[in-house]
Structure formats: structure tokens, C-alpha cells
Design a protein around this motif. Structure first.
Motif, mmCIF file in Angstrom:
data_model
loop_
_atom_site.group_PDB
_atom_site.id
_atom_site.type_symbol
_atom_site.label_atom_id
_atom_site.label_comp_id
_atom_site.label_asym_id
_atom_site.label_seq_id
_atom_site.Cartn_x
_atom_site.Cartn_y
_atom_site.Cartn_z
ATOM 1 N N SER A 181 0.854 -1.197 0.000
ATOM 2 C CA SER A 181 0.000 0.000 0.000
ATOM 3 C C SER A 181 0.883 1.238 0.000
ATOM 4 O O SER A 181 2.058 1.198 0.387
ATOM 5 N N TYR A 182 0.266 2.374 -0.406
ATOM 6 C CA TYR A 182 1.011 3.631 -0.357
ATOM 7 C C TYR A 182 1.491 3.879 1.065
ATOM 8 O O TYR A 182 2.637 4.229 1.309
ATOM 9 N N GLN A 183 0.600 3.646 2.020
ATOM 10 C CA GLN A 183 0.930 3.935 3.425
ATOM 11 C C GLN A 183 2.106 3.074 3.886
ATOM 12 O O GLN A 183 3.061 3.575 4.494
ATOM 13 N N GLN A 184 2.086 1.784 3.526
ATOM 14 C CA GLN A 184 3.190 0.899 3.921
ATOM 15 C C GLN A 184 4.500 1.376 3.303
ATOM 16 O O GLN A 184 5.542 1.432 3.960
ATOM 17 N N PHE A 185 4.436 1.740 2.022
ATOM 18 C CA PHE A 185 5.667 2.152 1.336
ATOM 19 C C PHE A 185 6.259 3.401 1.971
ATOM 20 O O PHE A 185 7.439 3.467 2.306
ATOM 21 N N TRP A 186 5.405 4.386 2.173
ATOM 22 C CA TRP A 186 5.914 5.659 2.716
ATOM 23 C C TRP A 186 6.362 5.532 4.168
ATOM 24 O O TRP A 186 7.100 6.372 4.676
ATOM 25 N N ALA A 187 5.954 4.448 4.825
ATOM 26 C CA ALA A 187 6.400 4.240 6.218
ATOM 27 C C ALA A 187 7.776 3.572 6.254
ATOM 28 O O ALA A 187 8.433 3.516 7.299
ATOM 29 N N MET A 188 8.229 3.069 5.096
ATOM 30 C CA MET A 188 9.521 2.376 5.043
ATOM 31 C C MET A 188 10.682 3.373 5.130
ATOM 32 O O MET A 188 10.542 4.536 4.744
ATOM 33 N N THR A 189 11.838 2.884 5.504
ATOM 34 C CA THR A 189 13.050 3.710 5.412
ATOM 35 C C THR A 189 13.467 3.737 3.944
ATOM 36 O O THR A 189 13.005 2.906 3.140
ATOM 37 N N LYS A 190 14.349 4.662 3.607
ATOM 38 C CA LYS A 190 14.829 4.740 2.225
ATOM 39 C C LYS A 190 15.508 3.443 1.826
ATOM 40 O O LYS A 190 15.291 2.928 0.727
ATOM 41 N N ALA A 191 16.264 2.853 2.731
ATOM 42 C CA ALA A 191 16.952 1.582 2.437
ATOM 43 C C ALA A 191 15.933 0.475 2.184
ATOM 44 O O ALA A 191 16.080 -0.319 1.242
ATOM 45 N N GLU A 192 14.882 0.447 2.961
ATOM 46 C CA GLU A 192 13.834 -0.580 2.763
ATOM 47 C C GLU A 192 13.115 -0.363 1.439
ATOM 48 O O GLU A 192 12.826 -1.306 0.697
ATOM 49 N N GLN A 193 12.847 0.895 1.114
ATOM 50 C CA GLN A 193 12.205 1.208 -0.170
ATOM 51 C C GLN A 193 13.113 0.743 -1.315
ATOM 52 O O GLN A 193 12.663 0.106 -2.269
ATOM 53 N N ALA A 194 14.416 1.041 -1.181
ATOM 54 C CA ALA A 194 15.374 0.666 -2.233
ATOM 55 C C ALA A 194 15.420 -0.855 -2.396
ATOM 56 O O ALA A 194 15.435 -1.372 -3.523
ATOM 57 N N GLU A 195 15.382 -1.572 -1.268
ATOM 58 C CA GLU A 195 15.438 -3.038 -1.334
ATOM 59 C C GLU A 195 14.177 -3.605 -2.002
ATOM 60 O O GLU A 195 14.255 -4.541 -2.817
ATOM 61 N N LEU A 196 13.040 -3.010 -1.697
ATOM 62 C CA LEU A 196 11.791 -3.468 -2.327
ATOM 63 C C LEU A 196 11.852 -3.237 -3.840
ATOM 64 O O LEU A 196 11.534 -4.118 -4.647
ATOM 65 N N ILE A 197 12.300 -2.047 -4.228
ATOM 66 C CA ILE A 197 12.381 -1.709 -5.655
ATOM 67 C C ILE A 197 13.385 -2.618 -6.355
ATOM 68 O O ILE A 197 13.116 -3.153 -7.443
ATOM 69 N N TRP A 198 14.530 -2.826 -5.712
ATOM 70 C CA TRP A 198 15.537 -3.715 -6.295
ATOM 71 C C TRP A 198 14.908 -5.085 -6.521
ATOM 72 O O TRP A 198 14.984 -5.631 -7.621
#
Ligand code: HDL
Ligand code: ZN
Length: 422
Positions: free
Chosen positions: A67-84
Motif C-alpha cells: 500500500s502507499y501507506q506501507q511504502f511511505w512508512a519504510m526507510t529509504k533503504a527498505e524502499q530501495a530493497e523493495l524496488i531492487w
């Protein structure tokens, strides 16, 4: 061996000559969102910033059920890992924004076949930002970049107040979106707070004079290459509202007086999907009769223009033929994809010859200069070679030095001369 002054003999030599000239040409990148080191955290660089570029944020939601909310609650590193994981491991990174990350890592000498995100993180943690700027400018063959500088941004102001913006390869552009698009909501109170005697509707001559004083102060402080604004597709000129008054009574007179061109970036629909934040903007075709009216009404003003809708590009080239005070530049944002860069560059060369600025990077992350310029150089070189070949087919002679001259104009010379012209 051709020393550069002999005519090019055949198609193979031509292709080589054009490719070499384009790749050897150091570039002036006239629109970026980069910042010189004194701006601190505003200068983005490294693998986690590359992976959380808003273009990739938009794409990862299409390949995950987060969800948008879950994504925006992530750290930048977590966001990067998800995208990777989603866009590079579970799917091949075929989009232009994904491919750009691969190109960048490869050009920096990293092993993209290993697909080891920690290795890439280790590389970036081992280098300083100053050293990395040198590395990136050298790999991308970029000589200078123009930043995007917002006089209303409290994060930038202290650096400008200090008088030290550091690296001379980074030049300013005075970005006026807040003044033009958000005057009542934001600019009015901000200007009043700084002691500028302006009114809420920018109606009085006194207010116009005060806004000119504000612009002049920032021109003195920033020494900007140009003033700029992004505008929605429904931009209208002439205009009897605030936009018309700030254009006619403030920006355009100051632009002429200080010989600082005005860059218009037209066609952006802000916050089409606000839940995507910076990734939520869209695009639409603009009515270019407003641009024509602006150019016709202010022949002594100089305008740089780039448009966000593919459907506007041919019309813009025709307008370029009508107005010498218009310099068309770049393949902006949703235009910055190989299929469209090729199409736009071809029609620009056919309609405008070499009187354009074919590309800018719009880089937000320093590392992006590497891929954005590698990708664009290849496409522009291919189109140029095709056009020179049509000349050879018609019996015209062209030399390596003439090609180098033309390429130098496209990638910096035209911009510098446009800035100098009175
Ligand atoms: O308004 C602009 O200058 C755009 O380039 C936006 O910054 C956009 O978010 C972007 O980065 N496009 O590439
Ligand atoms: Zn931009």
C-alpha cells in the motif's frame, strides 16, 4: 587518415566520425535538480537514492501489492530493497528508469551480473561526494550543470546567504514556480515576511516594483543562467490574473534588463495521484497559442521552452521557426525515453536544423548524469549520422571538424550564445 579537414569518404567513416564527436563532446547540462556540495543533503547520490528515484517509485507500485501507506512508512533503504527486488530481481529491468540504474552501475565499473545490492552500497560508502562528483562528471563527460534553485526554499536560503555555493561546475537557475503558481497561498506571505511591500493580488504598481526588487536581489545573489517556471497544460497568456501581472510587470522586464532568459516548462499536471507524492505528477497537451502570444508580444525577451506532451512537440518546432527569441530544449521527463528522444530529435533537426538544445538530463541524483547522457548521446548520434548521410547522398561534403563544430553547438554552444545574445 583523415585529419579532420578532408571530406568524409563513406557511410562507415561518417558513422564513426559522428559517434566519436558526440561521445567526445563535453556537455553543458542546462536543466538538473542537482546541487553543489555546500547544499548538503539536497545533493542526492548513491545506490539507495538511485533506486528510490521517483520514476522507480511509480513503477514499483505496479509490481507489488504494497500500500502507499506501507511504502511511505519504510526507510529509504527498505524502499530501495523493495524496488531492487521487484523491478530488478523478480522482473527484468527493461524500463528506461530501471535500465538507467544498470547502465550507471556498469559505467562505474561495478559488476551488474552479480546483482549484489550490498556490493553496490559498499562502493558508494567508500567514496566522498567531492570525489564522486569528479568521477561522475568524467564518466558522463559533462563540463557543467545548471541546478534548479527555489528562492522560497528555506533549505537553500542559508547556502545562498553564505555566498559559498562551492563547485563552480554547478550553476544556478532561478525557479519561480512558487511566485507564479502559488502566489496567494505561499509567495505573498513569504515576501511580506521578508519585508517586501506586496499586496495579496499583486495588483499595485508598488507590489510589482517590490517583486522586481525581489527578483533582482536573487539574480545578484545566484547569478542564474535563466529564470524558470513549470506550467500546467491550461497555461494561458495573455492573462488578466496574477500570472499575467507577474509576467508582464515583474519577470519579463527584469529578464530583459538583466539579460536573463525565461525558461517555460509547459504541460505538467501536478499531483494527478497525490498518494505517489513526487511521483504523482502527470502530463497533458497544452494550447500553444499562449506561447505564441508570449513570444509575439515580447520579441526583445528570450525564452527557453520544453514541453511535456509528445503531442505538442511538432507544433513547438513550427513555433520555433516563427520566433528567433525561442530556444527549444530537451526531452523533458516523460519525453526522456529512447523512442521519443529519437522522434523529437529527428523532427527538430528537420524543422530547425542545428538551432536547438537537443537534451538536458533533469538528473535528480548525481549518478544519473552517467546514464542519462550515455543513453541520449547514442540516440542523438544515430539521428545526426542519418541526417549527415542524406547530405552525402546528395553530393554534399562534410568533414570531421564540421561535425565537431555542429555537435559542440548542440551540446553547449547554442546555449551559451543564446544567453549572451542581446
Ligand atoms: O518540474 C520539473 O523541473 C520536473 O523536471 C520535475 O522536477 C520532475 O519531478 C522531474 O524530476 N522530472 O524529471
Ligand atoms: Zn526538472
Amino acid at each position: 587518415m583523415n585529419n579532420g579537414t578532408q571530406p568524409i569518404a563513406n557511410a562507415a567513416e561518417l558513422k564513426t566520425a559522428v559517434t566519436e564527436a558526440v561521445h567526445a563532446q563535453r556537455v553543458t547540462d542546462i536543466h538538473t535538480h542537482l546541487f553543489s556540495p555546500p547544499f548538503g543533503e539536497l545533493l542526492l547520490w548513491g545506490i539507495d537514492e538511485l533506486l528510490t528515484y521517483h520514476y522507480l517509485i511509480a513503477e514499483v507500485f505496479r509490481k507489488s501489492d504494497i500500500s502507499y501507506q506501507q511504502f511511505w512508512a519504510m526507510t529509504k533503504a527498505e524502499q530501495a530493497e523493495l524496488i531492487w527486488q521487484r523491478l530488478f530481481i523478480e522482473n527484468s529491468p527493461l524500463s528506461e528508469a530501471c535500465r538507467g540504474v544498470v547502465t550507471t552501475l556498469n559505467e562505474l565499473g561495478l559488476d551488474v551480473s552479480a546483482r549484489n545490492l550490498q556490493d553496490y552500497r559498499d562502493y558508494f560508502s567508500d567514496t566522498s561526494v567531492e570525489a564522486f562528483i569528479d568521477t561522475v562528471f568524467e564518466r558522463a563527460n559533462v563540463s557543467q550543470v545548471v541546478m534548479t534553485n527555489d528562492p522560497f526554499d528555506l533549505a537553500e536560503s542559508p547556502v545562498w546567504a553564505s555566498g559559498n555555493t562551492g563547485d563552480s561546475r554547478f550553476h544556478a537557475a532561478l525557479r519561480l514556480d512558487v511566485l507564479i503558481n502559488n502566489y496567494p497561498e505561499t509567495a505573498y506571505e513569504h515576501l511580506r515576511g521578508l519585508g517586501y511591500d506586496v499586496d495579496a493580488t499583486l495588483s499595485s504598481e508598488k507590489a510589482h516594483k517590490e517583486v522586481r526588487r525581489f527578483l533582482e536581489a536573487w539574480i545578484q545573489r545566484m547569478q542564474p543562467k535563466y529564470m524558470a517556471v513549470s506550467l500546467p497544460p491550461d497555461f494561458r497568456y495573455p492573462d488578466d490574473g496574477i500570472l499575467g501581472r507577474v509576467f508582464d510587470n515583474c519577470i519579463l522586464p527584469v529578464s530583459r534588463e538583466f539579460n536573463v532568459p525565461f525558461a517555460l516548462m509547459i504541460g505538467v499536471k501536478r499531483a494527478v495521484n497525490p498518494q505517489l507524492q513526487l511521483a504523482g505528477d502527470g502530463s497533458a497537451k497544452a494550447d500553444l497559442s499562449s506561447l505564441e502570444a508570449l513570444l509575439r508580444g515580447h520579441p526583445d525577451n528570450k525564452f527557453l521552452v520544453t514541453l511535456l506532451s509528445r503531442e505538442n512537440q511538432h507544433e513547438l518546432c513550427v513555433i520555433g521557426r516563427k520566433f528567433k527569441n525561442l530556444m527549444i530544449f530537451g526531452c523533458w521527463w516523460f519525453m526522456n525515453n529512447p523512442s521519443i528522444i529519437e522522434e523529437i530529435t529527428r523532427e527538430r533537426l528537420e524543422l530547425l536544423g542545428l538551432s536547438i538544445i537537443p537534451q538536458h538530463s533533469d538528473a535528480r541524483i548525481l549518478d544519473q548524469l552517467v546514464y542519462k547522457w550515455k543513453h541520449s548521446r547514442q540516440i542523438i548520434a544515430d539521428v545526426l549520422a542519418e541526417k549527415y548521410q542524406t547530405l552525402l547522398d546528395a553530393g554534399w561534403c562534410v568533414t570531421r571538424s564540421e561535425i565537431a563544430r555542429d555537435v559542440g553547438n548542440l551540446f553547449g554552444g547554442n546555449f551559451e550564445r543564446f544567453l549572451q545574445a542581446n
